[in-house]
Motif scaffolding. Sequence first.
Motif, PDB file in Angstrom:
ATOM      1  N   GLN A 138     -10.860  -7.539  -6.846  1.00 51.90           N
ATOM      2  CA  GLN A 138     -10.621  -8.071  -8.182  1.00 51.90           C
ATOM      3  C   GLN A 138      -9.120  -8.038  -8.458  1.00 51.90           C
ATOM      4  O   GLN A 138      -8.505  -6.984  -8.502  1.00 51.90           O
ATOM      5  N   THR A 139      -8.521  -9.215  -8.609  1.00 52.23           N
ATOM      6  CA  THR A 139      -7.097  -9.296  -8.914  1.00 52.23           C
ATOM      7  C   THR A 139      -6.904  -9.843 -10.321  1.00 52.23           C
ATOM      8  O   THR A 139      -7.770 -10.538 -10.857  1.00 52.23           O
ATOM      9  N   HIS A 140      -5.768  -9.535 -10.918  1.00 51.78           N
ATOM     10  CA  HIS A 140      -5.505  -9.988 -12.288  1.00 51.78           C
ATOM     11  C   HIS A 140      -4.013 -10.187 -12.501  1.00 51.78           C
ATOM     12  O   HIS A 140      -3.191  -9.753 -11.703  1.00 51.78           O
ATOM     13  N   GLY A 141      -3.677 -10.863 -13.590  1.00 54.88           N
ATOM     14  CA  GLY A 141      -2.294 -10.993 -14.012  1.00 54.88           C
ATOM     15  C   GLY A 141      -1.575 -12.224 -13.511  1.00 54.88           C
ATOM     16  O   GLY A 141      -0.417 -12.440 -13.859  1.00 54.88           O
ATOM     17  N   GLY A 142      -2.213 -13.070 -12.721  1.00 54.07           N
ATOM     18  CA  GLY A 142      -1.521 -14.231 -12.187  1.00 54.07           C
ATOM     19  C   GLY A 142      -1.383 -15.354 -13.197  1.00 54.07           C
ATOM     20  O   GLY A 142      -2.254 -15.567 -14.038  1.00 54.07           O
ATOM     21  N   ALA A 143      -0.267 -16.083 -13.113  1.00 57.52           N
ATOM     22  CA  ALA A 143      -0.072 -17.246 -13.972  1.00 57.52           C
ATOM     23  C   ALA A 143      -1.064 -18.342 -13.600  1.00 57.52           C
ATOM     24  O   ALA A 143      -1.404 -18.523 -12.428  1.00 57.52           O
ATOM     25  N   ASN A 144      -1.542 -19.061 -14.611  1.00 49.58           N
ATOM     26  CA  ASN A 144      -2.362 -20.269 -14.485  1.00 49.58           C
ATOM     27  C   ASN A 144      -3.807 -20.024 -14.053  1.00 49.58           C
ATOM     28  O   ASN A 144      -4.641 -20.920 -14.197  1.00 49.58           O
ATOM     29  N   LEU A 145      -4.128 -18.856 -13.511  1.00 47.39           N
ATOM     30  CA  LEU A 145      -5.503 -18.595 -13.100  1.00 47.39           C
ATOM     31  C   LEU A 145      -6.418 -18.530 -14.325  1.00 47.39           C
ATOM     32  O   LEU A 145      -6.007 -18.063 -15.397  1.00 47.39           O
ATOM     33  N   THR A 146      -7.645 -18.988 -14.183  1.00 47.28           N
ATOM     34  CA  THR A 146      -8.609 -18.907 -15.269  1.00 47.28           C
ATOM     35  C   THR A 146      -8.813 -17.453 -15.661  1.00 47.28           C
ATOM     36  O   THR A 146      -9.070 -16.604 -14.807  1.00 47.28           O
ATOM     37  N   TYR A 147      -8.671 -17.147 -16.950  1.00 52.48           N
ATOM     38  CA  TYR A 147      -8.740 -15.783 -17.474  1.00 52.48           C
ATOM     39  C   TYR A 147      -7.658 -14.871 -16.884  1.00 52.48           C
ATOM     40  O   TYR A 147      -7.764 -13.646 -16.953  1.00 52.48           O
ATOM     41  N   SER A 148      -6.621 -15.447 -16.255  1.00 51.78           N
ATOM     42  CA  SER A 148      -5.541 -14.671 -15.620  1.00 51.78           C
ATOM     43  C   SER A 148      -6.077 -13.721 -14.562  1.00 51.78           C
ATOM     44  O   SER A 148      -5.535 -12.636 -14.350  1.00 51.78           O
ATOM     45  N   ALA A 149      -7.142 -14.099 -13.887  1.00 51.56           N
ATOM     46  CA  ALA A 149      -7.745 -13.227 -12.876  1.00 51.56           C
ATOM     47  C   ALA A 149      -8.357 -14.076 -11.767  1.00 51.56           C
ATOM     48  O   ALA A 149      -8.699 -15.241 -11.974  1.00 51.56           O
ATOM     49  N   ALA A 150      -8.473 -13.467 -10.592  1.00 56.21           N
ATOM     50  CA  ALA A 150      -9.119 -14.136  -9.465  1.00 56.21           C
ATOM     51  C   ALA A 150      -9.850 -13.100  -8.625  1.00 56.21           C
ATOM     52  O   ALA A 150      -9.319 -12.024  -8.357  1.00 56.21           O
ATOM     53  N   THR A 151     -11.066 -13.429  -8.229  1.00 61.03           N
ATOM     54  CA  THR A 151     -11.844 -12.593  -7.326  1.00 61.03           C
ATOM     55  C   THR A 151     -11.648 -13.113  -5.906  1.00 61.03           C
ATOM     56  O   THR A 151     -11.979 -14.264  -5.615  1.00 61.03           O
ATOM     57  N   VAL A 152     -11.092 -12.278  -5.040  1.00 62.72           N
ATOM     58  CA  VAL A 152     -10.756 -12.699  -3.684  1.00 62.72           C
ATOM     59  C   VAL A 152     -11.697 -12.021  -2.698  1.00 62.72           C
ATOM     60  O   VAL A 152     -11.792 -10.788  -2.664  1.00 62.72           O
ATOM     61  N   MET A 153     -12.395 -12.830  -1.922  1.00 60.44           N
ATOM     62  CA  MET A 153     -13.235 -12.303  -0.851  1.00 60.44           C
ATOM     63  C   MET A 153     -12.399 -12.254   0.426  1.00 60.44           C
ATOM     64  O   MET A 153     -11.740 -13.233   0.793  1.00 60.44           O
ATOM     65  N   VAL A 154     -12.410 -11.099   1.103  1.00 63.66           N
ATOM     66  CA  VAL A 154     -11.608 -10.907   2.314  1.00 63.66           C
ATOM     67  C   VAL A 154     -12.532 -10.474   3.456  1.00 63.66           C
ATOM     68  O   VAL A 154     -13.315  -9.527   3.301  1.00 63.66           O
ATOM     69  N   LYS A 155     -12.427 -11.144   4.573  1.00 62.31           N
ATOM     70  CA  LYS A 155     -13.130 -10.742   5.788  1.00 62.31           C
ATOM     71  C   LYS A 155     -12.103 -10.551   6.909  1.00 62.31           C
ATOM     72  O   LYS A 155     -11.042 -11.186   6.901  1.00 62.31           O
ATOM     73  N   SER A 156     -12.447  -9.687   7.863  1.00 58.80           N
ATOM     74  CA  SER A 156     -11.531  -9.467   8.983  1.00 58.80           C
ATOM     75  C   SER A 156     -12.284  -8.957  10.197  1.00 58.80           C
ATOM     76  O   SER A 156     -13.245  -8.188  10.076  1.00 58.80           O
ATOM     77  N   PHE A 157     -11.847  -9.402  11.363  1.00 55.20           N
ATOM     78  CA  PHE A 157     -12.301  -8.824  12.639  1.00 55.20           C
ATOM     79  C   PHE A 157     -11.187  -9.040  13.651  1.00 55.20           C
ATOM     80  O   PHE A 157     -10.209  -9.741  13.390  1.00 55.20           O
ATOM     81  N   ARG A 158     -11.336  -8.417  14.794  1.00 58.43           N
ATOM     82  CA  ARG A 158     -10.351  -8.621  15.854  1.00 58.43           C
ATOM     83  C   ARG A 158     -11.047  -8.929  17.165  1.00 58.43           C
ATOM     84  O   ARG A 158     -12.193  -8.522  17.404  1.00 58.43           O
ATOM     85  N   SER A 159     -10.342  -9.659  18.025  1.00 58.68           N
ATOM     86  CA  SER A 159     -10.790  -9.857  19.397  1.00 58.68           C
ATOM     87  C   SER A 159      -9.999  -8.884  20.266  1.00 58.68           C
ATOM     88  O   SER A 159      -9.394  -7.943  19.757  1.00 58.68           O
ATOM     89  N   GLY A 160      -9.965  -9.113  21.537  1.00 58.60           N
ATOM     90  CA  GLY A 160      -9.211  -8.208  22.394  1.00 58.60           C
ATOM     91  C   GLY A 160      -7.715  -8.279  22.175  1.00 58.60           C
ATOM     92  O   GLY A 160      -6.995  -7.301  22.391  1.00 58.60           O
ATOM     93  N   ARG A 161      -7.217  -9.449  21.724  1.00 59.86           N
ATOM     94  CA  ARG A 161      -5.774  -9.633  21.587  1.00 59.86           C
ATOM     95  C   ARG A 161      -5.333  -9.976  20.170  1.00 59.86           C
ATOM     96  O   ARG A 161      -4.182  -9.728  19.814  1.00 59.86           O
TER      97      ARG A 161
END
Length: 504
Positions: A239-262
């Motif tokens: 949950q992020t907040h405070g950004g200019a122009n974003l609706t309600y000055s907030a944005a919900t960011v979904m983050v995924k991550s994995f790695r391969s061998g390199r």
Amino acid sequence: MARPDPNISLPVRIAHGLATVLFILLTATGLRLAWWLGKDWVEPAVRPVVDAITPSGGVYDQHAILGTLFGAVGLFYSFYLLFTGEGRRLTNLFHRHEYSFLKKITYFAVFVLGMAAIISGFSIFTGLYSEGPGYLFNSFVHQWSFRLLALFLLLHTAEVIMSRRTRINVMFFGRRFIGFVHWPAMLIAAALAVVGAMAFRQFMAQPQVLVCREMSREVSVDGYAMEAEWEGIDSIVVQTHGGANLTYSAATVMVKSFRSGRDIYFLLRWADDTRSFNRHLVKTDSGWMPVRSAFAGPLGEDIYYEDQAALYFSRSQSCRASCHLAEGAGVGLHYTGGDTADVWVWKAVSTNPTAEADDRYWVRDNGPPMGGRRFDNRAAGGYRENLDSLLRAPYFVPSHRIFRDWLLYGSPGYEPYSDLADTFSIGSLIPAVLVAPTSGDRGDIEARGVWREGVWTVELTRGLTTGSPVDLRLKGEFQFGVAVFDNAERAHAIHLRPIRLVVE
């Protein structure tokens, strides 16, 4: 018949004094944050005054610590009154007439407002709110709790000064009485307040955890995030907040991550009502110039700019701790305590056409205007402004309508600018940014974003190791940060709760 002076013990008087001092300090740090976040209730005419009298540096942490202490004083006060029975002069509405009925109700309301301010601030800091409407509600409660508490403090101070009593305030100068300090109650109340404050701080410091597991797969980094590529990958919702122009000055960011061998891979997805490619030059009577708003504000341009996203990696320090408000040129500086933080910045106009992200790093403060912000070395390529500032003329002009928002080196569709061949009318717009694939350390990150139906999807990848002395080897545990920008140069949405990235 005059009401008798209330019998007020020393611990209660100390609690009142501490609460008053802490509230004043909270006001100072809170106004600094409101000024930085551009809250409408800090009028533009007042902002220079707020800027001059409020603190700078790690204001987020200062405000959080002061709020925790304010809550601890409230706990101490409540427990002490409960254990000693001294609070009956407040809780008994129809007897014990040291205070009037109206004053007792007012004090109850102030207690509720204090609790509302603490709880709403805690929710904002930890990201416990739900998306934009949740942030808007908590922000509204936090702001109005402060306003009403400040109004009460001013009116109460005026009442005390204008009191008919010969002494200024019976709270601090009243007579002593038997049982002036109830030591067992005071010690128990203090212990409970300390425990409560420690639990509060511990929860605030409790990070979200994103586990980056090794998977035997790879991703086509094209911004489409195919389900087969990302299925079963660990994710978090920030949950992020405070950004200019974003609706309600907030944005919900979904983050995924994995790695391969390199390589390591990241997927970001957040809602943005508009796809912003607003980097253009405009022809005027006196030549070509970048399109800018009349007043860019302390955080730079947020009308004519581009969408962005950033990732932050550090072995020791959160992104919040690297943010030092109102230092340097006035807005603030990013720098670390001495270690190196790895920063990736994806830009919708400047890097997305070449399917990469800008590779940067932050180090110890070196003064304004950059603070600790640095760019990795590049051998060639990258993005630059399409404007000769001395001649007030563009370097290149588009020859094909596909290049409305940027010009891509090495592709057909643009030509060198010639003043003699300039047939553009006044007010014409052309791209303000020249882009080309970056070679060297600064071009280590592959990234591509796609905007579709009000949602940005950005995929990024980089080698676990790059060989650059300013790039972190992405293996082990890191302090991790995410920021998104909606058509803004610097006014990005933030999260205050830390994130721990574990790369297995």
